[in-house]
Design a protein around this motif. Structure first.
Motif, PDB file in Angstrom:
ATOM      1  N   VAL A   1       7.359   6.720   8.625  1.00  0.00           N
ATOM      2  CA  VAL A   1       7.259   8.175   8.760  1.00  0.00           C
ATOM      3  C   VAL A   1       5.975   8.665   8.079  1.00  0.00           C
ATOM      4  N   CYS A   2       5.420   9.749   8.575  1.00  0.00           N
ATOM      5  CA  CYS A   2       4.162  10.299   8.045  1.00  0.00           C
ATOM      6  C   CYS A   2       4.235  10.489   6.531  1.00  0.00           C
ATOM      7  N   ILE A   3       3.264   9.952   5.823  1.00  0.00           N
ATOM      8  CA  ILE A   3       3.265  10.092   4.365  1.00  0.00           C
ATOM      9  C   ILE A   3       2.795  11.504   3.972  1.00  0.00           C
TER      10      ILE A   3
ATOM     11  N   PRO B   1       3.538   4.654  20.322  1.00  0.00           N
ATOM     12  CA  PRO B   1       3.769   3.351  20.933  1.00  0.00           C
ATOM     13  C   PRO B   1       4.339   2.356  19.927  1.00  0.00           C
ATOM     14  N   ARG B   2       5.267   1.525  20.373  1.00  0.00           N
ATOM     15  CA  ARG B   2       5.804   0.449  19.542  1.00  0.00           C
ATOM     16  C   ARG B   2       5.859  -0.822  20.369  1.00  0.00           C
ATOM     17  N   GLU B   3       5.847  -1.948  19.683  1.00  0.00           N
ATOM     18  CA  GLU B   3       5.989  -3.221  20.377  1.00  0.00           C
ATOM     19  C   GLU B   3       7.262  -3.889  19.883  1.00  0.00           C
TER      20      GLU B   3
ATOM     21  N   GLN C   1       0.828  -1.210   0.000  1.00  0.00           N
ATOM     22  CA  GLN C   1       0.000   0.000   0.000  1.00  0.00           C
ATOM     23  C   GLN C   1       0.865   1.265   0.000  1.00  0.00           C
ATOM     24  N   ARG C   2       1.923   1.246   0.788  1.00  0.00           N
ATOM     25  CA  ARG C   2       2.786   2.435   0.898  1.00  0.00           C
ATOM     26  C   ARG C   2       3.398   2.744  -0.476  1.00  0.00           C
ATOM     27  N   LYS C   3       3.785   1.691  -1.187  1.00  0.00           N
ATOM     28  CA  LYS C   3       4.389   1.855  -2.503  1.00  0.00           C
ATOM     29  C   LYS C   3       3.370   2.415  -3.494  1.00  0.00           C
TER      30      LYS C   3
HETATM   31  C1  HEM Z   1       1.790   8.740   9.972  1.00  0.00           C
HETATM   32  C2  HEM Z   1       2.089  12.945  12.369  1.00  0.00           C
HETATM   33  C3  HEM Z   1      -0.354  15.155   8.802  1.00  0.00           C
HETATM   34  C4  HEM Z   1      -1.228  10.838   6.804  1.00  0.00           C
HETATM   35  C5  HEM Z   1       2.136   9.707  10.885  1.00  0.00           C
HETATM   36  C6  HEM Z   1       3.021   9.496  12.019  1.00  0.00           C
HETATM   37  C7  HEM Z   1       3.073  10.667  12.691  1.00  0.00           C
HETATM   38  C8  HEM Z   1       2.263  11.629  11.991  1.00  0.00           C
HETATM   39  C9  HEM Z   1       3.853  10.938  13.977  1.00  0.00           C
HETATM   40  C10 HEM Z   1       3.752   8.203  12.359  1.00  0.00           C
HETATM   41  C11 HEM Z   1       2.927   7.310  13.219  1.00  0.00           C
HETATM   42  C12 HEM Z   1       3.724   6.113  13.713  1.00  0.00           C
HETATM   43  O1  HEM Z   1       4.835   5.888  13.257  1.00  0.00           O
HETATM   44  O2  HEM Z   1       3.241   5.408  14.587  1.00  0.00           O
HETATM   45  C13 HEM Z   1       1.441  13.903  11.610  1.00  0.00           C
HETATM   46  C14 HEM Z   1       1.362  15.309  11.951  1.00  0.00           C
HETATM   47  C15 HEM Z   1       0.686  15.932  10.943  1.00  0.00           C
HETATM   48  C16 HEM Z   1       0.324  14.911   9.974  1.00  0.00           C
HETATM   49  C17 HEM Z   1       1.960  15.936  13.205  1.00  0.00           C
HETATM   50  C18 HEM Z   1       0.316  17.394  10.761  1.00  0.00           C
HETATM   51  C19 HEM Z   1       0.912  18.396  11.328  1.00  0.00           C
HETATM   52  C20 HEM Z   1      -0.756  14.187   7.918  1.00  0.00           C
HETATM   53  C21 HEM Z   1      -1.461  14.441   6.691  1.00  0.00           C
HETATM   54  C22 HEM Z   1      -1.733  13.213   6.138  1.00  0.00           C
HETATM   55  C23 HEM Z   1      -1.163  12.207   7.017  1.00  0.00           C
HETATM   56  C24 HEM Z   1      -1.842  15.821   6.166  1.00  0.00           C
HETATM   57  C25 HEM Z   1      -2.446  12.881   4.865  1.00  0.00           C
HETATM   58  C26 HEM Z   1      -2.896  13.721   3.996  1.00  0.00           C
HETATM   59  C27 HEM Z   1      -0.503   9.909   7.510  1.00  0.00           C
HETATM   60  C28 HEM Z   1      -0.498   8.480   7.195  1.00  0.00           C
HETATM   61  C29 HEM Z   1       0.385   7.872   8.091  1.00  0.00           C
HETATM   62  C30 HEM Z   1       0.887   8.938   8.953  1.00  0.00           C
HETATM   63  C31 HEM Z   1      -1.297   7.786   6.099  1.00  0.00           C
HETATM   64  C32 HEM Z   1       0.781   6.398   8.148  1.00  0.00           C
HETATM   65  C33 HEM Z   1       1.996   6.191   7.276  1.00  0.00           C
HETATM   66  C34 HEM Z   1       2.511   4.756   7.264  1.00  0.00           C
HETATM   67  O3  HEM Z   1       2.529   4.101   8.306  1.00  0.00           O
HETATM   68  O4  HEM Z   1       2.925   4.315   6.186  1.00  0.00           O
HETATM   69  N1  HEM Z   1       1.704  11.022  10.887  1.00  0.00           N
HETATM   70  N2  HEM Z   1       0.796  13.705  10.423  1.00  0.00           N
HETATM   71  N3  HEM Z   1      -0.574  12.834   8.079  1.00  0.00           N
HETATM   72  N4  HEM Z   1       0.324  10.147   8.578  1.00  0.00           N
HETATM   73 FE1  HEM Z   1       0.655  11.924   9.414  1.00  0.00          FE
END
Ligand code: HEM
Length: 446
Positions: free
Chosen positions: A390-392, A323-325, A92-94
């Motif tokens: 990392v956040c996509i 959180p991580r395991e 999915q990420r890809k």
């Molecule tokens: C993952 C923060 C905005 C979509 C994450 C993670 C963090 C984060 C900390 C990692 C979670 C983990 O590793 O457990 C933030 C913050 C944002 C923000 C602080 C705004 C200031 C967004 C936006 C989107 C988004 C705008 C989409 C349009 C995602 C997605 C993931 C993710 C889909 C999962 C990615 C993966 O595991 O492959 N975010 N995010 N985030 N974020 Fe963001």
């Protein structure tokens, strides 16, 4: 290693205020802390940037999101990017990564600017009457509107009351479930379970309707849904199913809109407290923006605005803990970490770590200037997480937050309503518990 902390008897304070409890422990015990609860139940709070790097990057294959994260959030996002794992997540990420490259996002700047402009009439009226309003609510509605338009070209803003309410009900429920509560399964008809299921049903109905209509459209609009529907698996050539699209759309709505809204809300709060920063920001914005709208080129010329956003996320990280395991046993900072135990990272505390941030409580955007960032460990700052998970949406979020802050600063000056209480609500993200009530003033000549 420093002493372990016996958590037995501390259940109530933890349940009610995890962040406060962690802050006290950090002051007493330092960079890595082992908590012991009932026999066999323990976890580690990991705060030193080098240890964070170990968990998120260097030894990331040994850490998964685990049940604390997946279980509750998965109730609403299903098998979306945030909660899936292993090969499925990788596929999915890809598929989704190209849609979030900076270049792919530039087309959204116009939408973001146009949505921000829709606030002007209402804020002008508030300014004219000297009426206070809650920036938190305004930002939640704005970022939800932007998410709806950029994701699937639907002004959920128009029905934002119902849609946004359902989203929030679902979100709050998930936050509640993330705390150590009695595990009541979803099929038990408690009032909160029923409320959650009804909200989820209504959200699904809207999202499926959007996907179904899109399948029949000959000329789809250039939004994220179109990109996701066009994406094909490299090996199998398969596209996403409706169910998978639903999970990703709900994931992006949840992950994307609230976090960005909170960042902006805290930024406006900071501006009410830091007149020097507010004026410096205004000086930059007025020298760059022409007219009411901002463009992609403008965004590149707003370094100070961007640093204000970065510093805001340092002191008020919307995702305040991860959180991580541990999958297998490991060692961090002299501690033996058994397999299948929880490792908690905490942006709020690492971002205020006195060994890596000078005068950590002070709001100082220029910490993020290239000169001053030299020598700072990479994981002293990780508002978007790190490593492969990392956040996509980080580029999307930074673009949106910088643009909205610039456009609204250009037009208004803000004051916090006197006596308005500012407290943290840490249920899930780091929200201001009572919102941020401000009075705004139109700037002369803008
Ligand atoms: C993952 C923060 C905005 C979509 C994450 C993670 C963090 C984060 C900390 C990692 C979670 C983990 O590793 O457990 C933030 C913050 C944002 C923000 C602080 C705004 C200031 C967004 C936006 C989107 C988004 C705008 C989409 C349009 C995602 C997605 C993931 C993710 C889909 C999962 C990615 C993966 O595991 O492959 N975010 N995010 N985030 N974020 Fe963001």
């Amino acid at each position: 290693p420093p002493d372990q902390h016996w958590l037995f008897g501390s259940f109530l304070p933890v349940r009610n205020d995890l962040l406060n409890f962690y802050t006290r422990m950090f002051r007493e015990l330092g960079d890595i802390i082992r908590f012991r609860g009932l026999p066999g139940l323990y976890w580690h709070l990991v705060l030193h940037p080098a240890y964070v790097e170990h968990v998120l990057l260097r030894n990331q294959q040994n850490y998964r999101k685990g049940k604390v994260f997946d279980g509750p959030i998965g109730l609403i996002t299903g098998n979306g990017l945030l909660t899936s794992d292993g090969d499925f997540w990788r596929r999915q990420r890809k598929l989704m990564q190209p849609s979030f490259h900076r270049q792919a996002l530039t087309g959204f700047v116009t939408t973001m600017a146009a949505e921000t402009e829709t606030l002007f009439a209402r804020w002008d009226a508030h300014a004219h009457r000297g009426e206070p309003f809650d920036v938190a609510q305004e930002m939640a509605a704005l970022t939800l509107g932007i998410a709806g338009l950029t994701l699937f070209s639907t002004p959920v803003g128009e029905s934002a009351d119902a849609f946004g309410q359902n989203l929030r009900t679902a979100f709050d429920f998930v936050g509640f479930k993330m705390r150590p509560t009695l595990p009541v399964p979803l099929w038990v008809p408690t009032p909160s379970n029923l409320r959650f299921k009804a909200a989820r049903r209504r959200l699904d109905a809207v999202v499926y309707q959007i996907i179904e209509r899109r399948r029949k459209t000959l000329n789809p609009p250039p939004d994220l849904l179109t990109m996701l529907m066009a994406a094909r698996d490299e090996d199998t050539g398969e596209a996403m199913s409706d169910l998978q699209l639903r999970d990703e759309v709900i994931t992006l709505l949840l992950a994307g809109h609230e976090t960005t809204a909170i960042t902006l809300t805290w930024a406006f709060y900071v501006l009410t407290q830091e007149p020097v920063v507010a004026e410096r920001l205004y000086e930059e914005v007025r020298s760059v923006l022409r007219g009411a709208e901002a463009t992609v080129e403008d965004l590149r010329r707003l370094p100070y605005t961007r640093m204000v956003i970065e510093e805001t996320m340092r002191l008020y990280p919307p995702a305040w803990g991860l959180p991580r395991e541990a999958i297998n046993e490991d060692e961090i900072g002299g501690y033996y970490i058994p397999g299948r135990t929880l490792v908690a990272l905490n942006q709020f505390l690492t971002h205020r770590h006195p060994d890596f941030w000078e005068d950590p409580e002070r709001f100082d955007p220029e910490r993020f200037s290239p000169e001053r960032a030299v020598g700072r460990p990479m994981f002293a700052y990780f508002p978007f997480g790190g490593g492969q998970r990392v956040c996509i949406g980080s580029q999307f979020a930074l673009m949106e937050a910088t643009l909205v802050l610039a456009m609204l600063t250009q037009r208004y000056r803000f004051k916090l309503v006197p006596g308005h209480p500012i407290e943290f609500d840490t249920l899930f993200t780091l929200r201001p518990k009572h919102g941020v009530r401000v009075i705004c003033e139109r700037r002369a000549g803008e």
